[in-house]
Design an enzyme around this catalytic site. Sequence first.
Site, PDB file in Angstrom:
ATOM      1  N   HIS A  56       0.702  -1.215  -0.062  1.00  0.00           N
ATOM      2  CA  HIS A  56       0.392   0.077   0.171  1.00  0.00           C
ATOM      3  C   HIS A  56       0.671   1.506  -0.067  1.00  0.00           C
ATOM      4  O   HIS A  56       1.201   1.935   1.068  1.00  0.00           O
ATOM      5  CB  HIS A  56      -1.074  -0.337   1.272  1.00  0.00           C
ATOM      6  CG  HIS A  56      -1.472   1.365   0.992  1.00  0.00           C
ATOM      7  ND1 HIS A  56      -2.962   0.893   2.127  1.00  0.00           N
ATOM      8  CD2 HIS A  56      -2.221   2.125   1.097  1.00  0.00           C
ATOM      9  CE1 HIS A  56      -3.623   2.280   1.606  1.00  0.00           C
ATOM     10  NE2 HIS A  56      -3.724   2.906   0.856  1.00  0.00           N
ATOM     11  N   HIS A  58       1.640   4.912  -2.091  1.00  0.00           N
ATOM     12  CA  HIS A  58       0.714   6.054  -3.227  1.00  0.00           C
ATOM     13  C   HIS A  58       2.279   6.404  -3.519  1.00  0.00           C
ATOM     14  O   HIS A  58       3.027   7.979  -3.115  1.00  0.00           O
ATOM     15  CB  HIS A  58       0.288   7.665  -2.501  1.00  0.00           C
ATOM     16  CG  HIS A  58      -1.189   6.430  -2.034  1.00  0.00           C
ATOM     17  ND1 HIS A  58      -2.448   6.650  -2.593  1.00  0.00           N
ATOM     18  CD2 HIS A  58      -1.561   6.283  -0.349  1.00  0.00           C
ATOM     19  CE1 HIS A  58      -3.316   6.276  -1.993  1.00  0.00           C
ATOM     20  NE2 HIS A  58      -2.765   5.952  -0.575  1.00  0.00           N
ATOM     21  N   LEU A  59       1.739   6.367  -4.997  1.00  0.00           N
ATOM     22  CA  LEU A  59       2.965   7.018  -5.444  1.00  0.00           C
ATOM     23  C   LEU A  59       2.900   8.137  -5.968  1.00  0.00           C
ATOM     24  O   LEU A  59       4.276   9.313  -6.915  1.00  0.00           O
ATOM     25  CB  LEU A  59       3.799   6.433  -6.660  1.00  0.00           C
ATOM     26  CG  LEU A  59       4.615   4.935  -5.830  1.00  0.00           C
ATOM     27  CD1 LEU A  59       4.759   3.719  -7.430  1.00  0.00           C
ATOM     28  CD2 LEU A  59       5.869   5.584  -4.723  1.00  0.00           C
ATOM     29  N   ARG A  60       1.996   8.582  -6.448  1.00  0.00           N
ATOM     30  CA  ARG A  60       1.637   9.944  -7.151  1.00  0.00           C
ATOM     31  C   ARG A  60       1.555  10.207  -9.012  1.00  0.00           C
ATOM     32  O   ARG A  60       1.019  11.365  -9.154  1.00  0.00           O
ATOM     33  CB  ARG A  60       2.073  10.959  -6.182  1.00  0.00           C
ATOM     34  CG  ARG A  60       1.600  11.248  -4.618  1.00  0.00           C
ATOM     35  CD  ARG A  60       0.213  11.278  -4.346  1.00  0.00           C
ATOM     36  NE  ARG A  60       0.204  11.886  -3.264  1.00  0.00           N
ATOM     37  CZ  ARG A  60      -0.876  10.828  -2.499  1.00  0.00           C
ATOM     38  NH1 ARG A  60      -1.826  10.078  -3.000  1.00  0.00           N
ATOM     39  NH2 ARG A  60      -0.933  11.569  -0.982  1.00  0.00           N
ATOM     40  N   ASN A  90      -5.389   5.830  -6.727  1.00  0.00           N
ATOM     41  CA  ASN A  90      -5.617   6.786  -7.004  1.00  0.00           C
ATOM     42  C   ASN A  90      -4.871   7.948  -7.851  1.00  0.00           C
ATOM     43  O   ASN A  90      -4.452   9.708  -6.272  1.00  0.00           O
ATOM     44  CB  ASN A  90      -6.089   7.919  -5.599  1.00  0.00           C
ATOM     45  CG  ASN A  90      -5.239   7.758  -5.010  1.00  0.00           C
ATOM     46  OD1 ASN A  90      -4.243   7.095  -4.397  1.00  0.00           O
ATOM     47  ND2 ASN A  90      -5.071   8.039  -2.975  1.00  0.00           N
ATOM     48  N   HIS A 230      -5.557  -0.717   5.508  1.00  0.00           N
ATOM     49  CA  HIS A 230      -5.697  -0.076   7.027  1.00  0.00           C
ATOM     50  C   HIS A 230      -6.548  -0.372   7.987  1.00  0.00           C
ATOM     51  O   HIS A 230      -7.158   0.808   8.820  1.00  0.00           O
ATOM     52  CB  HIS A 230      -4.873   1.300   7.014  1.00  0.00           C
ATOM     53  CG  HIS A 230      -5.893   1.568   6.120  1.00  0.00           C
ATOM     54  ND1 HIS A 230      -7.693   1.917   5.838  1.00  0.00           N
ATOM     55  CD2 HIS A 230      -5.757   2.392   4.502  1.00  0.00           C
ATOM     56  CE1 HIS A 230      -7.746   2.605   4.394  1.00  0.00           C
ATOM     57  NE2 HIS A 230      -6.677   3.341   4.021  1.00  0.00           N
ATOM     58  N   ASN A 276      -6.290   9.323   7.198  1.00  0.00           N
ATOM     59  CA  ASN A 276      -7.407   8.910   6.502  1.00  0.00           C
ATOM     60  C   ASN A 276      -7.065   7.466   6.574  1.00  0.00           C
ATOM     61  O   ASN A 276      -6.771   6.480   6.243  1.00  0.00           O
ATOM     62  CB  ASN A 276      -7.815   9.212   5.318  1.00  0.00           C
ATOM     63  CG  ASN A 276      -9.479   8.297   5.004  1.00  0.00           C
ATOM     64  OD1 ASN A 276      -9.825   7.216   5.687  1.00  0.00           O
ATOM     65  ND2 ASN A 276      -9.796   8.751   4.093  1.00  0.00           N
ATOM     66  N   ASP A 303       0.807   2.510   3.931  1.00  0.00           N
ATOM     67  CA  ASP A 303      -0.077   3.869   3.088  1.00  0.00           C
ATOM     68  C   ASP A 303       0.520   5.103   3.289  1.00  0.00           C
ATOM     69  O   ASP A 303       0.389   5.966   3.184  1.00  0.00           O
ATOM     70  CB  ASP A 303      -1.275   3.851   4.154  1.00  0.00           C
ATOM     71  CG  ASP A 303      -2.221   5.052   3.529  1.00  0.00           C
ATOM     72  OD1 ASP A 303      -2.585   5.112   2.401  1.00  0.00           O
ATOM     73  OD2 ASP A 303      -3.452   5.088   4.246  1.00  0.00           O
ATOM     74  N   HIS A 307       2.337  14.068   0.546  1.00  0.00           N
ATOM     75  CA  HIS A 307       2.189  15.875  -0.013  1.00  0.00           C
ATOM     76  C   HIS A 307       2.716  16.794   0.678  1.00  0.00           C
ATOM     77  O   HIS A 307       4.061  16.541   0.846  1.00  0.00           O
ATOM     78  CB  HIS A 307       0.046  15.961   0.834  1.00  0.00           C
ATOM     79  CG  HIS A 307      -0.558  15.420   0.993  1.00  0.00           C
ATOM     80  ND1 HIS A 307      -1.152  14.561  -0.538  1.00  0.00           N
ATOM     81  CD2 HIS A 307      -0.846  14.107   2.182  1.00  0.00           C
ATOM     82  CE1 HIS A 307      -2.184  14.139  -0.270  1.00  0.00           C
ATOM     83  NE2 HIS A 307      -1.889  13.384   1.197  1.00  0.00           N
TER      84      HIS A 307
HETATM   85  O1  DOR Z   1      -4.596   9.666   4.276  1.00  0.00           O
HETATM   86  C1  DOR Z   1      -4.491   9.142   3.279  1.00  0.00           C
HETATM   87  N1  DOR Z   1      -4.356   9.478   2.552  1.00  0.00           N
HETATM   88  N2  DOR Z   1      -5.991   7.936   3.460  1.00  0.00           N
HETATM   89  C2  DOR Z   1      -6.259   7.468   2.149  1.00  0.00           C
HETATM   90  O2  DOR Z   1      -6.989   6.433   2.212  1.00  0.00           O
HETATM   91  C3  DOR Z   1      -5.593   7.971   0.679  1.00  0.00           C
HETATM   92  C4  DOR Z   1      -4.216   8.634   1.270  1.00  0.00           C
HETATM   93  C5  DOR Z   1      -3.659   9.796   0.152  1.00  0.00           C
HETATM   94  O3  DOR Z   1      -3.953   9.331  -0.814  1.00  0.00           O
HETATM   95  O4  DOR Z   1      -3.181  10.675   0.326  1.00  0.00           O
HETATM   96 ZN    ZN Z   2      -6.712   4.574   2.192  1.00  0.00          ZN
HETATM   97 ZN    ZN Z   3      -4.158   4.785   1.003  1.00  0.00          ZN
END
Ligand code: DOR
Ligand code: ZN
Ligand code: ZN
EC number: 3.5.2.3
Length: 428
Positions: A56, A58-60, A90, A230, A276, A303, A307
Amino acid sequence: MSKTLIRGAKVLGGEAQDVLIDGETIAQVGTGLEAGDATVVEAEGKILLPGLVDLHTHLREPGREDSETVLTGTRAAASGGYTAVFAMANTFPVADTAGVVEQVWRLGQESGYCDVQPIGAVTVGLEGKQLAELGAMHDSAAGVKVFSDDGKCVDDAVIMRRALEYVKAFGGVVAQHAQEPRLTEGAQMNEGVVSAELGLGGWPAVAEESIIARDVLLAEHVGSRVHICHLSTAGSVEIVRWAKSRGIDVTAEVTPHHLLLTDELVRSYNPVYKVNPPLRTEKDVMALREALADGTIDIVATDHAPHPHEDKDCEWAAAAMGMVGLETALSVVQQTMVETGLLDWAGVAERMSYAPAVIGRLEGHGRPVAAGEPANLTLVDAAYRGQVDPAGFASRSRNTPYQGRELPGRVTHTFLRGRATVVDGKLA
Ligand code: DOR
Ligand code: ZN
Ligand code: ZN
């Protein structure tokens, strides 16, 4: 073909052994191995683990390269001891077609720091309305087997049921971000004593637990496999424990931050703690640790959610949710699970390498440290103590909740198919 001899490391925390890497493969594991023409890494006292696998991340990329790219994210992964990461869908555009997952997969191949396995979206545009082209993503070069709308919950029970039925055909899995949307409208933090005192919108545990309960029952009903992202509450643990005792094919993950941090930190109003699902209570943290130890929770997944500072350095209500995690995950697990006596290093290898590869059906990773296996390895100096300094992160983002915190352990070397991606704690 280059050779490396890792000398005297405690393999999985056990006996000191020498490990000889020849080319992309572990050639020999034993004692008193001859170095010959191999590069020697003196590893006395260090712990040797199989390369970590993150289910899990996020590479963006594509779309939010201001927060992370495949290249910077895989550099962060290697720094943290990972040799493979699953990239969440996402992105912008969303990874909901064969074209986008192939793009991410190709970028991963070019990065060279860590393997990247794209995750496909469950629904078109993460909108929750229409199933995405799951079959086409599976049949693509990316060979997608894990599908998730993470960031959002697949809240429509019929869509969830269809997705579970669909992935069954090729042994895939749906990874659910369990968040009942109506129960979390306007939510800013965990619903409880602290949210009441601060007057921030609460995010009740039941919003997570009700979706998990529904989805394990759906998985049972259609005879398919579901993975829960998570887990953050003691109640979620109870539901997963019950489902497993019934023989339901469910797996679950916990993040490092949910193993360590609580909603008390939100009193600072520092948005680094906004995430989240939200940070919960001490009781939840203890239940999650226990569940990870007893196997109710299968794996640790980061996760990792980078940002840019403008999305985090602002008032609480406006801040984005998420924290970076790849470069601190193993240290947090060492502190919360190993140094508390809840897990030994073999248990860490199970939960951060073997099991994630099995759940994600990823070949070539999560393999034993043994002759003939691919040389995906992580060497850890567990005796190290140091303060987290985000200025040294390889990630493009700095949104860590651990700035200035003392955490144990440090990855000194990472090997991806025999090639060092990290040497003496620095990217190669
Ligand atoms: O904290 C989070 N950030 N929870 C998520 O489910 C998505 C993630 C994000 O893409 O920033
Ligand atoms: Zn999530
Ligand atoms: Zn996530």
